[in-house]
Write an enzyme that holds these catalytic residues in place. Structure first.
Site, mmCIF file in Angstrom:
data_model
loop_
_atom_site.group_PDB
_atom_site.id
_atom_site.type_symbol
_atom_site.label_atom_id
_atom_site.label_comp_id
_atom_site.label_asym_id
_atom_site.label_seq_id
_atom_site.Cartn_x
_atom_site.Cartn_y
_atom_site.Cartn_z
ATOM 1 N N ASP A 180 0.907 -1.144 0.000
ATOM 2 C CA ASP A 180 0.000 0.000 0.000
ATOM 3 C C ASP A 180 0.943 1.189 0.000
ATOM 4 O O ASP A 180 1.543 1.508 1.028
ATOM 5 C CB ASP A 180 -0.882 0.004 1.267
ATOM 6 N N HIS A 181 1.107 1.812 -1.162
ATOM 7 C CA HIS A 181 2.213 2.776 -1.263
ATOM 8 C C HIS A 181 2.011 3.980 -0.339
ATOM 9 O O HIS A 181 2.966 4.689 -0.038
ATOM 10 C CB HIS A 181 2.478 3.184 -2.711
ATOM 11 N N HIS A 243 -5.933 2.684 0.967
ATOM 12 C CA HIS A 243 -5.190 3.845 1.471
ATOM 13 C C HIS A 243 -5.925 4.595 2.588
ATOM 14 O O HIS A 243 -5.337 4.934 3.616
ATOM 15 C CB HIS A 243 -4.902 4.833 0.340
HETATM 16 N N1 LIG Z 1 0.711 2.192 -12.631
HETATM 17 C C1 LIG Z 1 0.532 2.670 -11.414
HETATM 18 O O1 LIG Z 1 0.718 3.859 -11.116
HETATM 19 C C2 LIG Z 1 0.087 1.770 -10.322
HETATM 20 C C3 LIG Z 1 -0.060 0.412 -10.539
HETATM 21 N N2 LIG Z 1 -0.413 -0.391 -9.518
HETATM 22 C C4 LIG Z 1 -0.553 -1.833 -9.703
HETATM 23 O O2 LIG Z 1 0.664 -2.357 -10.265
HETATM 24 C C5 LIG Z 1 0.383 -3.442 -11.135
HETATM 25 C C6 LIG Z 1 0.978 -3.159 -12.505
HETATM 26 O O3 LIG Z 1 0.349 -2.003 -13.032
HETATM 27 P P1 LIG Z 1 0.901 -1.279 -14.341
HETATM 28 O O4 LIG Z 1 2.387 -1.243 -14.358
HETATM 29 O O5 LIG Z 1 0.167 0.015 -14.417
HETATM 30 O O6 LIG Z 1 0.388 -2.256 -15.491
HETATM 31 P P2 LIG Z 1 0.752 -2.218 -17.049
HETATM 32 O O7 LIG Z 1 -0.453 -2.679 -17.771
HETATM 33 O O8 LIG Z 1 1.368 -0.924 -17.428
HETATM 34 O O9 LIG Z 1 1.900 -3.335 -17.189
HETATM 35 C C7 LIG Z 1 1.642 -4.703 -17.141
HETATM 36 C C8 LIG Z 1 2.952 -5.484 -17.301
HETATM 37 O O10 LIG Z 1 2.675 -6.864 -17.255
HETATM 38 C C9 LIG Z 1 3.208 -7.511 -18.415
HETATM 39 N N3 LIG Z 1 2.318 -8.617 -18.744
HETATM 40 C C10 LIG Z 1 1.001 -8.558 -19.074
HETATM 41 N N4 LIG Z 1 0.511 -9.794 -19.261
HETATM 42 C C11 LIG Z 1 1.533 -10.656 -19.038
HETATM 43 C C12 LIG Z 1 1.663 -12.069 -19.069
HETATM 44 N N5 LIG Z 1 0.638 -12.865 -19.384
HETATM 45 N N6 LIG Z 1 2.855 -12.603 -18.776
HETATM 46 C C13 LIG Z 1 3.913 -11.840 -18.452
HETATM 47 N N7 LIG Z 1 3.854 -10.490 -18.398
HETATM 48 C C14 LIG Z 1 2.680 -9.909 -18.688
HETATM 49 C C15 LIG Z 1 3.248 -6.411 -19.464
HETATM 50 O O11 LIG Z 1 4.219 -6.617 -20.464
HETATM 51 P P3 LIG Z 1 3.891 -7.400 -21.834
HETATM 52 O O12 LIG Z 1 2.684 -6.729 -22.414
HETATM 53 O O13 LIG Z 1 5.127 -7.268 -22.639
HETATM 54 O O14 LIG Z 1 3.646 -8.794 -21.442
HETATM 55 C C16 LIG Z 1 3.685 -5.232 -18.595
HETATM 56 O O15 LIG Z 1 5.079 -5.291 -18.366
HETATM 57 C C17 LIG Z 1 -1.142 -3.607 -11.103
HETATM 58 O O16 LIG Z 1 -1.470 -4.517 -10.108
HETATM 59 C C18 LIG Z 1 -1.636 -2.214 -10.703
HETATM 60 O O17 LIG Z 1 -2.903 -2.259 -10.106
HETATM 61 C C19 LIG Z 1 -0.594 0.096 -8.234
HETATM 62 C C20 LIG Z 1 -0.476 1.431 -7.968
HETATM 63 C C21 LIG Z 1 -0.164 2.388 -9.001
HETATM 64 O O1 LIG Z 2 -3.264 3.633 -5.594
HETATM 65 C C1 LIG Z 2 -3.615 4.616 -6.209
HETATM 66 O O2 LIG Z 2 -3.117 5.801 -5.860
HETATM 67 C C2 LIG Z 2 -3.082 6.868 -6.797
HETATM 68 C C3 LIG Z 2 -2.824 8.131 -5.994
HETATM 69 O O3 LIG Z 2 -1.565 8.010 -5.403
HETATM 70 P P1 LIG Z 2 -0.783 9.301 -4.919
HETATM 71 O O4 LIG Z 2 0.461 8.765 -4.320
HETATM 72 O O5 LIG Z 2 -0.553 10.159 -6.119
HETATM 73 O O6 LIG Z 2 -1.668 9.984 -3.929
HETATM 74 C C4 LIG Z 2 -4.373 6.984 -7.575
HETATM 75 O O7 LIG Z 2 -4.211 7.913 -8.614
HETATM 76 C C5 LIG Z 2 -4.698 5.653 -8.173
HETATM 77 O O8 LIG Z 2 -5.968 5.734 -8.819
HETATM 78 C C6 LIG Z 2 -4.730 4.567 -7.144
HETATM 79 O O9 LIG Z 2 -4.803 3.311 -7.798
#
Ligand SMILES: NC(=O)C1=CN([C@@H]2O[C@H](COP(=O)(O)OP(=O)(O)OC[C@H]3O[C@@H](n4cnc5c(N)ncnc54)[C@H](OP(=O)(O)O)[C@@H]3O)[C@@H](O)[C@H]2O)C=CC1
Ligand SMILES: O=C1O[C@H](COP(=O)(O)O)[C@@H](O)[C@H](O)[C@H]1O
Length: 498
Positions: A180-181, A243
């Site tokens: 939980d960041h 959060h």
């Molecule tokens: N982005 C953010 O700010 C935040 C994200 N999160 C959480 O972090 C996690 C990741 O989010 P996010 O980075 O945004 O997601 P993305 O969709 O940007 O990235 C997903 C990643 O998973 C890989 N991937 C997808 N399917 C497969 C598969 N079958 N096998 C192997 N690799 C796979 C993709 O690469 P490829 O397509 O090459 O396989 C890619 O590297 C989620 O749980 C999200 O809820 C939490 C807080 C904030």
């Molecule tokens: O986990 C999440 O947090 C962000 C907000 O994070 P913050 O550090 O910028 O306050 C939110 O935008 C996102 O929807 C949610 O998945």
């Protein structure tokens, strides 16, 4: 004992080409490396389906680190620690190849079998990956093994239980780090210190002296590219279940008997257990939902939620939640904890306002002074610090009172930016400190609290949109407090420097 350097470790980063890895994980790892905290005996295997050579992947990491303005000095050395494996986590055949690379790097970096499996990918894969790691022998290691899981952890209590069982078939609770960041944010970590290291606050921290507590988390951004995810989750699951409830538990917990992971978690769990349950029929009395329509942010018109990519034009998903939480225990009975969180609000801000009760009698009313309540404001972001609002005498030959603020800003003390939340959390994972991660019990009690609210909302179509982008949510959120004789403190006027 606090270790200053992290142990030799091999990190298997699933989702290595994703947004989270790029925006948060690589820059944070780099910061640790640059500060000399990360052992030279570390290697990262980036894992994703696409095909990249090690060199291409290293350039990817380099780009990410450079984009976020990290100093150049050590980037070349840093990226030599990164390796890439094309791998589909649903394809059983590719785990053997991945295992081969893991074993090879374990030896090359003398990682002693220490392994961190970081699942920075869609939650639909969490269970599959955990089970496969066990099945293909990754967890059969002589060093430590830790599983890092991003949110969301389930969609409701029953899906979370199911996911937990799958994960627990391969990892013990102590080996699971549920991120939980918000728990990595400097001022969120400071809540306990402010409360438990100051004789002036702790005696007042209860229902005799506090009238209400308000937590506001506002974002000016909309759902950006995450429409598909957000449509399914909404603000309640995205922000409140995790959060916001974590912040409430830190504000309300009893002092732990020791500052250990287990003791702190146990006190937080007690708060979540004591949350007054909200029955479906009463949800409207305690909770308000909203969805943004078009509006103006930063002088520019922005679209309504229903006009965002991958969003249903008739969507019933909430982008705003306000709620009143009551805690049924001796310390907090009768004190409302108000929370609100939303997308496309007037300001990017995260603040806690602790409003103290009025003193029993205003001795200064004859001078035309209406005393303001004392407030303790904890600024979590973008500013970091605390402000105490007091009443003092106006200067000169008068007994009139005037409000003043005592400020503490982290910026003025530490001079430089405090570390990003992810940097601190990665450091904790590497050292094996699970204090700032959510224990299963916390996850379960949080879902238990939230589920009746989401069920009630799913059953009834909302009158959306009900707030304009660039505001602080629907009118009903103000009425929620007005009914109790309170109002939301105007958050944009409570900044440290005002
Ligand atoms: N982005 C953010 O700010 C935040 C994200 N999160 C959480 O972090 C996690 C990741 O989010 P996010 O980075 O945004 O997601 P993305 O969709 O940007 O990235 C997903 C990643 O998973 C890989 N991937 C997808 N399917 C497969 C598969 N079958 N096998 C192997 N690799 C796979 C993709 O690469 P490829 O397509 O090459 O396989 C890619 O590297 C989620 O749980 C999200 O809820 C939490 C807080 C904030
Ligand atoms: O986990 C999440 O947090 C962000 C907000 O994070 P913050 O550090 O910028 O306050 C939110 O935008 C996102 O929807 C949610 O998945």
């Amino acid at each position: 004992m606090i270790q200053t350097n992290t142990p030799a470790t091999l990190v298997l980063l699933f989702g290595a080409t994703g947004d989270l890895a790029k925006r948060k994980l690589y820059p944070s790892l780099y910061n640790l490396y640059e500060k000399g905290i990360l052992s030279e005996q570390f290697a990262v295997i980036g894992i994703a389906r696409r095909r990249l050579t090690h060199e291409q992947y290293r350039n990817w990491v380099k780009d990410s680190v450079e984009t976020f303005g990290m100093p150049q000095e050590k980037i070349g050395k840093f990226i030599r620690h990164f390796y890439f494996q094309s791998h589909d986590v649903t394809d059983e055949n590719s785990y053997r190849e991945l295992k081969g690379l893991a074993d090879e790097l374990d030896e090359k970096y003398a990682a002693n079998g220490n392994r961190i499996f970081y699942l920075a990918m869609s939650p639909e894969f969490f269970g599959t990956v955990a089970e496969s790691l066990k099945e293909y022998g990754f967890t059969d290691t002589k060093g430590f093994k830790r599983l890092v899981i991003e949110k969301p952890f389930g969609w409701d209590l029953s899906s979370a239980v199911e996911l937990n069982e799958r994960i627990r078939s391969a990892f013990s609770e102590k080996e699971i780090y549920r991120i939980d960041h918000y728990l990595g944010k400097e001022m969120v970590q400071n809540i306990e210190v402010i409360r438990f290291a100051n004789a002036i606050f702790e005696p007042l921290w209860n229902n005799r002296y506090i009238s209400n507590i308000q937590i506001t988390s506002g974002e000016t951004l909309g759902v950006e590219e995450r429409g598909r995810y957000y449509e399914k989750n909404g603000a309640l699951r995205d922000m409140v279940q995790n959060h916001m409830l974590q912040i409430v538990s830190l504000l309300a917990m009893e002092p732990p008997i020791r500052l250990t992971t287990d003791e702190i978690r146990s006190e937080k769990v007690k708060v979540l257990r004591a949350l007054h349950p909200i029955e479906k029929k009463d949800v409207h009395k305690y909770f308000v939902r909203g969805q943004y329509g078009r509006g103006i942010i930063g002088g520019k018109e922005v679209p309504a939620y229903r006009e965002e990519p991958m969003v249903d034009p008739n969507s019933n998903t909430e982008t705003f939640v306000a709620g009143k939480l009551m805690i049924d225990n001796f310390r907090w009975a009768g004190v409302p904890f108000y929370i609100r969180t939303g997308k496309r609000m007037q300001a990017k801000t995260l603040k806690i306002v602790v409003q103290f009760k009025d003193i029993p009698m205003n001795l200064y009313y004859r001078n035309g002074s209406s005393l303001n309540p004392n407030l303790l404001v904890i600024h979590i972001q973008p500013e970091e610090g605390i402000t105490l609002h007091l009443n003092v005498k106006k200067s000169g030959r008068t007994m009139e009172t005037t409000p003043v603020k005592l400020n503490f800003s982290n910026k003025n003390v530490d001079g430089i930016n405090t570390p990003e939340a992810y940097e601190k959390l990665l450091y904790d994972i590497l050292r094996g400190d699970a204090t700032n991660f959510t224990h299963w019990d916390e996850v379960a009690y949080s879902w238990n609290f939230v589920d009746p609210i989401s069920e009630a909302w799913a059953e009834e179509k909302a009158d959306f949109p009900n707030y304009a982008a660039g505001t602080f949510g629907p009118k009903a959120a103000d009425e929620l407090l007005q009914r109790d004789g309170f109002f939301w403190w105007p958050i944009t006027n409570l900044n440290i420097d005002d």
